[in-house]
Design a protein around this motif. Structure first.
Motif, short mmCIF file in Angstrom:
data_model
loop_
_atom_site.label_atom_id
_atom_site.label_comp_id
_atom_site.label_asym_id
_atom_site.label_seq_id
_atom_site.Cartn_x
_atom_site.Cartn_y
_atom_site.Cartn_z
N LYS A 19 0.79 -1.22 0.00
CA LYS A 19 0.00 0.00 0.00
C LYS A 19 0.82 1.28 0.00
N GLY A 20 2.01 1.26 0.56
CA GLY A 20 2.79 2.50 0.62
C GLY A 20 2.03 3.56 1.39
N ASP A 21 1.79 4.73 0.78
CA ASP A 21 1.10 5.80 1.49
C ASP A 21 -0.41 5.84 1.16
N SER A 25 -8.04 0.34 1.47
CA SER A 25 -9.19 0.34 0.55
C SER A 25 -8.78 0.75 -0.86
N GLU A 26 -7.92 1.75 -0.96
CA GLU A 26 -7.47 2.20 -2.28
C GLU A 26 -6.70 1.10 -3.01
N VAL A 27 -5.83 0.41 -2.30
CA VAL A 27 -5.04 -0.65 -2.92
C VAL A 27 -5.95 -1.79 -3.40
N LEU A 32 -8.84 -4.68 -7.73
CA LEU A 32 -10.08 -5.32 -8.20
C LEU A 32 -10.61 -4.64 -9.46
N ASP A 33 -10.50 -3.30 -9.53
CA ASP A 33 -10.96 -2.58 -10.73
C ASP A 33 -10.14 -2.93 -11.96
N VAL A 41 -3.06 -8.85 -4.48
CA VAL A 41 -2.78 -7.76 -3.55
C VAL A 41 -1.97 -8.25 -2.37
N SER A 42 -2.31 -9.44 -1.89
CA SER A 42 -1.66 -9.95 -0.70
C SER A 42 -0.34 -10.65 -1.01
#
Length: 75
Positions: A19-21, A25-27, A32-33, A41-42
């Motif tokens: 995720k960084g900064d 939810s954004e990541v 997914l988009d 992601v994981s």
């Protein structure tokens, strides 16, 4: 609205590294988009299927050796 989800410590660490900064939810939303999966992601599915099978076989083989050594030592 937000929801709480339970994830393992290992998945949390990998997701946090990704995720960084940005927010979690954004990541996840971005992945997914773009047609990705939560596994991407994981950090799961890093190996191709053949390599994953080889690693799994090696772990199983090493585990058998450990059990055999423990059995020998306690006999």
């Amino acid at each position: 609205m937000s929801k709480n989800i339970a994830i393992s410590d290992d998945v949390y660490r990998r997701l946090k590294r990704e995720k960084g900064d940005r927010s979690f939810s954004e990541v996840i939303d971005e992945k997914l988009d773009s047609g990705g999966t939560l596994a991407e992601v994981s950090g799961q599915q890093v190996f191709d299927a053949e390599t994953a099978d080889q690693v799994s076989d090696e772990i199983e083989s090493l585990s058998r050796g450990t059990v055999e050594r423990i059995t020998d030592e306690t006999a």
